[in-house]
Scaffold this motif. Structure first.
Motif, PDB file in Angstrom:
ATOM      1  N   ASP A 128      -6.321   5.043  -2.125  1.00  0.00           N
ATOM      2  CA  ASP A 128      -7.021   4.313  -3.186  1.00  0.00           C
ATOM      3  C   ASP A 128      -8.470   4.037  -2.777  1.00  0.00           C
ATOM      4  N   ALA A 129      -8.670   3.676  -1.523  1.00  0.00           N
ATOM      5  CA  ALA A 129     -10.040   3.450  -1.039  1.00  0.00           C
ATOM      6  C   ALA A 129     -10.839   4.757  -1.092  1.00  0.00           C
ATOM      7  N   TYR A 130     -10.205   5.844  -0.724  1.00  0.00           N
ATOM      8  CA  TYR A 130     -10.863   7.161  -0.739  1.00  0.00           C
ATOM      9  C   TYR A 130     -11.274   7.533  -2.165  1.00  0.00           C
ATOM     10  N   ALA A 131     -10.315   7.419  -3.094  1.00  0.00           N
ATOM     11  CA  ALA A 131     -10.609   7.801  -4.486  1.00  0.00           C
ATOM     12  C   ALA A 131     -11.681   6.891  -5.082  1.00  0.00           C
ATOM     13  N   LEU A 132     -11.602   5.610  -4.780  1.00  0.00           N
ATOM     14  CA  LEU A 132     -12.601   4.665  -5.304  1.00  0.00           C
ATOM     15  C   LEU A 132     -13.986   4.977  -4.749  1.00  0.00           C
ATOM     16  N   ALA A 133     -14.056   5.237  -3.456  1.00  0.00           N
ATOM     17  CA  ALA A 133     -15.347   5.551  -2.843  1.00  0.00           C
ATOM     18  C   ALA A 133     -15.938   6.828  -3.426  1.00  0.00           C
ATOM     19  N   ARG A 134     -15.117   7.843  -3.583  1.00  0.00           N
ATOM     20  CA  ARG A 134     -15.602   9.119  -4.137  1.00  0.00           C
ATOM     21  C   ARG A 134     -16.074   8.937  -5.581  1.00  0.00           C
ATOM     22  N   ARG A 212       2.145  -1.727 -11.680  1.00  0.00           N
ATOM     23  CA  ARG A 212       3.397  -1.736 -12.449  1.00  0.00           C
ATOM     24  C   ARG A 212       4.118  -3.060 -12.218  1.00  0.00           C
ATOM     25  N   VAL A 213       4.758  -3.561 -13.266  1.00  0.00           N
ATOM     26  CA  VAL A 213       5.623  -4.733 -13.102  1.00  0.00           C
ATOM     27  C   VAL A 213       6.896  -4.261 -12.405  1.00  0.00           C
ATOM     28  N   GLN A 214       7.151  -4.810 -11.224  1.00  0.00           N
ATOM     29  CA  GLN A 214       8.225  -4.290 -10.347  1.00  0.00           C
ATOM     30  C   GLN A 214       9.549  -4.974 -10.685  1.00  0.00           C
ATOM     31  N   THR A 215      10.084  -4.661 -11.854  1.00  0.00           N
ATOM     32  CA  THR A 215      11.295  -5.357 -12.306  1.00  0.00           C
ATOM     33  C   THR A 215      12.457  -5.182 -11.327  1.00  0.00           C
ATOM     34  N   GLU A 216      12.495  -4.057 -10.620  1.00  0.00           N
ATOM     35  CA  GLU A 216      13.607  -3.826  -9.689  1.00  0.00           C
ATOM     36  C   GLU A 216      13.567  -4.794  -8.502  1.00  0.00           C
ATOM     37  N   ARG A 217      12.416  -5.433  -8.286  1.00  0.00           N
ATOM     38  CA  ARG A 217      12.322  -6.391  -7.176  1.00  0.00           C
ATOM     39  C   ARG A 217      12.440  -7.844  -7.649  1.00  0.00           C
ATOM     40  N   HIS A 218      12.575  -8.044  -8.950  1.00  0.00           N
ATOM     41  CA  HIS A 218      12.724  -9.414  -9.450  1.00  0.00           C
ATOM     42  C   HIS A 218      14.163  -9.853  -9.251  1.00  0.00           C
ATOM     43  N   THR A 219      14.323 -11.053  -8.738  1.00  0.00           N
ATOM     44  CA  THR A 219      15.674 -11.600  -8.621  1.00  0.00           C
ATOM     45  C   THR A 219      15.915 -12.494  -9.829  1.00  0.00           C
ATOM     46  N   LEU A 243     -14.782  -3.368 -20.548  1.00  0.00           N
ATOM     47  CA  LEU A 243     -15.195  -3.021 -19.190  1.00  0.00           C
ATOM     48  C   LEU A 243     -16.608  -2.463 -19.217  1.00  0.00           C
ATOM     49  N   GLN A 244     -17.303  -2.570 -18.093  1.00  0.00           N
ATOM     50  CA  GLN A 244     -18.626  -1.957 -17.996  1.00  0.00           C
ATOM     51  C   GLN A 244     -18.477  -0.429 -18.095  1.00  0.00           C
ATOM     52  N   ASN A 245     -19.519   0.227 -18.595  1.00  0.00           N
ATOM     53  CA  ASN A 245     -19.453   1.679 -18.782  1.00  0.00           C
ATOM     54  C   ASN A 245     -19.168   2.435 -17.491  1.00  0.00           C
ATOM     55  N   HIS A 246     -19.702   1.905 -16.388  1.00  0.00           N
ATOM     56  CA  HIS A 246     -19.523   2.628 -15.121  1.00  0.00           C
ATOM     57  C   HIS A 246     -18.190   2.295 -14.437  1.00  0.00           C
ATOM     58  N   ALA A 247     -17.442   1.377 -14.992  1.00  0.00           N
ATOM     59  CA  ALA A 247     -16.207   0.933 -14.325  1.00  0.00           C
ATOM     60  C   ALA A 247     -15.178   2.064 -14.264  1.00  0.00           C
ATOM     61  N   VAL A 248     -14.381   2.039 -13.203  1.00  0.00           N
ATOM     62  CA  VAL A 248     -13.302   3.025 -13.097  1.00  0.00           C
ATOM     63  C   VAL A 248     -11.961   2.319 -13.211  1.00  0.00           C
ATOM     64  N   VAL A 249     -11.024   3.020 -13.861  1.00  0.00           N
ATOM     65  CA  VAL A 249      -9.669   2.508 -14.075  1.00  0.00           C
ATOM     66  C   VAL A 249      -8.731   3.209 -13.099  1.00  0.00           C
ATOM     67  N   MET A 250      -7.929   2.400 -12.392  1.00  0.00           N
ATOM     68  CA  MET A 250      -7.026   2.964 -11.389  1.00  0.00           C
ATOM     69  C   MET A 250      -5.586   2.492 -11.656  1.00  0.00           C
ATOM     70  N   HIS A 251      -4.669   3.264 -11.180  1.00  0.00           N
ATOM     71  CA  HIS A 251      -3.247   2.880 -11.205  1.00  0.00           C
ATOM     72  C   HIS A 251      -2.569   3.691 -10.108  1.00  0.00           C
ATOM     73  N   PRO A 252      -1.816   3.029  -9.218  1.00  0.00           N
ATOM     74  CA  PRO A 252      -1.188   3.792  -8.123  1.00  0.00           C
ATOM     75  C   PRO A 252      -0.024   4.656  -8.591  1.00  0.00           C
ATOM     76  N   ILE A 277      -9.383   7.258 -13.029  1.00  0.00           N
ATOM     77  CA  ILE A 277      -9.344   8.152 -11.853  1.00  0.00           C
ATOM     78  C   ILE A 277      -7.909   8.253 -11.313  1.00  0.00           C
ATOM     79  N   ILE A 278      -6.948   8.033 -12.191  1.00  0.00           N
ATOM     80  CA  ILE A 278      -5.544   8.014 -11.752  1.00  0.00           C
ATOM     81  C   ILE A 278      -5.140   9.356 -11.134  1.00  0.00           C
ATOM     82  N   ARG A 279      -5.545  10.457 -11.761  1.00  0.00           N
ATOM     83  CA  ARG A 279      -5.196  11.770 -11.192  1.00  0.00           C
ATOM     84  C   ARG A 279      -5.933  12.011  -9.880  1.00  0.00           C
ATOM     85  N   GLU A 280      -7.151  11.471  -9.777  1.00  0.00           N
ATOM     86  CA  GLU A 280      -7.896  11.639  -8.520  1.00  0.00           C
ATOM     87  C   GLU A 280      -7.232  10.856  -7.389  1.00  0.00           C
ATOM     88  N   GLN A 281      -6.628   9.734  -7.741  1.00  0.00           N
ATOM     89  CA  GLN A 281      -5.865   8.985  -6.727  1.00  0.00           C
ATOM     90  C   GLN A 281      -4.715   9.853  -6.198  1.00  0.00           C
TER      91      GLN A 281
END
Ligand code: CP
Length: 299
Positions: A128-134, A212-219, A243-252, A277-281
């Motif tokens: 994620d740091a790599y993709a964000l930096a690039r 993502r909402v991690q429903t499988e980890r909710h007790t 969002l600002q025009n230059h902003a990037v959207v990420m999702h793991p 940049i989800i595919r770049e991640q």
């Protein structure tokens, strides 16, 4: 790791990326990598496998189902069996936190954590740091001056913990945003700003990582209903416009479209306005894992 160590890995990943994606390397020639995924995975497993193949090595693949884990064999016994079978390094994903660390205490070969419960997902933080930096033109992997929001189920997210470590160590300002049940006060110990107000932060961030909402980890029952979550914390098309025009959207990934992120926002690769940049991640994952595998084996 400190910033110098993180940048060393990111720079190695960059060398692998630039050395032609199609080239067959021999860095892991005659080496076997045990892929032990005791919890489901698509991105991490595929990219570790691709990384091994590009480096000229081979994999021993083992999953929770289809192995003797289903007969009651322990994580450690299973890992040591794969090591005895000839693995030179183990890549391990476990449901419990601390699984990779436990195995590393018993194994004689390097162990790479591919995600352990809610705890950490180190190679995800690195990619994620790599993709964000690039994406933001930081060729030297210095994220100073960037404000990055990590939004969602922080409490149950190993990605959030590894991203916080990576982004803030490389100089970014990190703000954690989510509903109160997903942002318990103890999270403040990670050293970030916290907020329950996504709308207030939208115009201020340079990057936004949706979780993502991690429903499988909710007790018990899920602490926030889907409707409440969408209303306050989903990156909808309407919110993305703020969002600002230059902003990037990420999702793991994996993303739940229509829950934490709208499909058109996740798919927006080009054009005007915020860019996904989800595919770049995902793509960065292969190069990061090549770098980590090479370093683990001293190559
Ligand atoms: N981001 C991530 O770890 O995805 P997978 O669970 O598909 O590997």
């Amino acid at each position: 790791m400190d910033a110098r160590e993180i940048r060393s890995i990111l720079n190695r990943a960059k060398i692998f990326e630039e050395s032609s994606a199609r080239a067959q390397l021999d860095v892991l020639a005659a080496r076997r990598v045990g892929n032990l995924f005791f919890e489901d995975s698509t991105r991490t497993r595929v990219s570790f496998t691709t990384a091994v193949q590009r480096l000229g090595g081979t994999t021993i693949d083992l999953f929770g189902t289809g192995s003797s884990v289903s007969k009651g064999e322990s994580l450690v016994d299973t890992a040591l069996t794969v090591e005895a079978g000839g693995a030179d390094v183990l890549v391990v994903r476990t449901k419990p936190a601390g699984g990779a660390h436990l195995i590393a205490q018993h194994a004689s070969v390097p162990v790479i954590n591919a995600g352990d419960g809610r705890h950490q997902h180190p190679t995800q933080g690195l990619l994620d740091a790599y993709a964000l930096a690039r994406a933001t033109g930081r060729q030297d992997f210095d994220l100073s001056g960037l404000t990055v929001a990590i939004v969602g189920d922080i409490a149950n997210s190993r990605v959030a913990r590894s991203d916080i470590n990576a982004f803030s160590t490389l100089g970014a300002r990190v703000v954690l945003i989510g509903p109160r049940p997903f942002c318990p006060p103890a999270i403040a110990a990670l050293g970030c700003e916290m907020s329950n107000d996504l709308d207030a932060w939208l115009p201020k961030v340079d990057a936004i990582q949706m979780l993502r909402v991690q429903t499988e980890r909710h007790t018990g029952s899920t602490p926030v209903t889907r409707r409440q979550y969408r209303a306050g914390y989903a990156l909808t098309c309407q919110r993305a416009e703020r969002l600002q025009n230059h902003a990037v959207v990420m999702h793991p990934g994996p993303a739940n479209r229509g829950v934490e992120i709208d499909g058109p926002v996740a798919d927006q690769f080009n054009g005007e306005g915020p860019r996904s940049i989800i595919r770049e991640q995902v793509r960065a994952g292969t190069f990061i894992r090549m770098a980590v595998l090479a370093m683990a084996l001293g190559r």
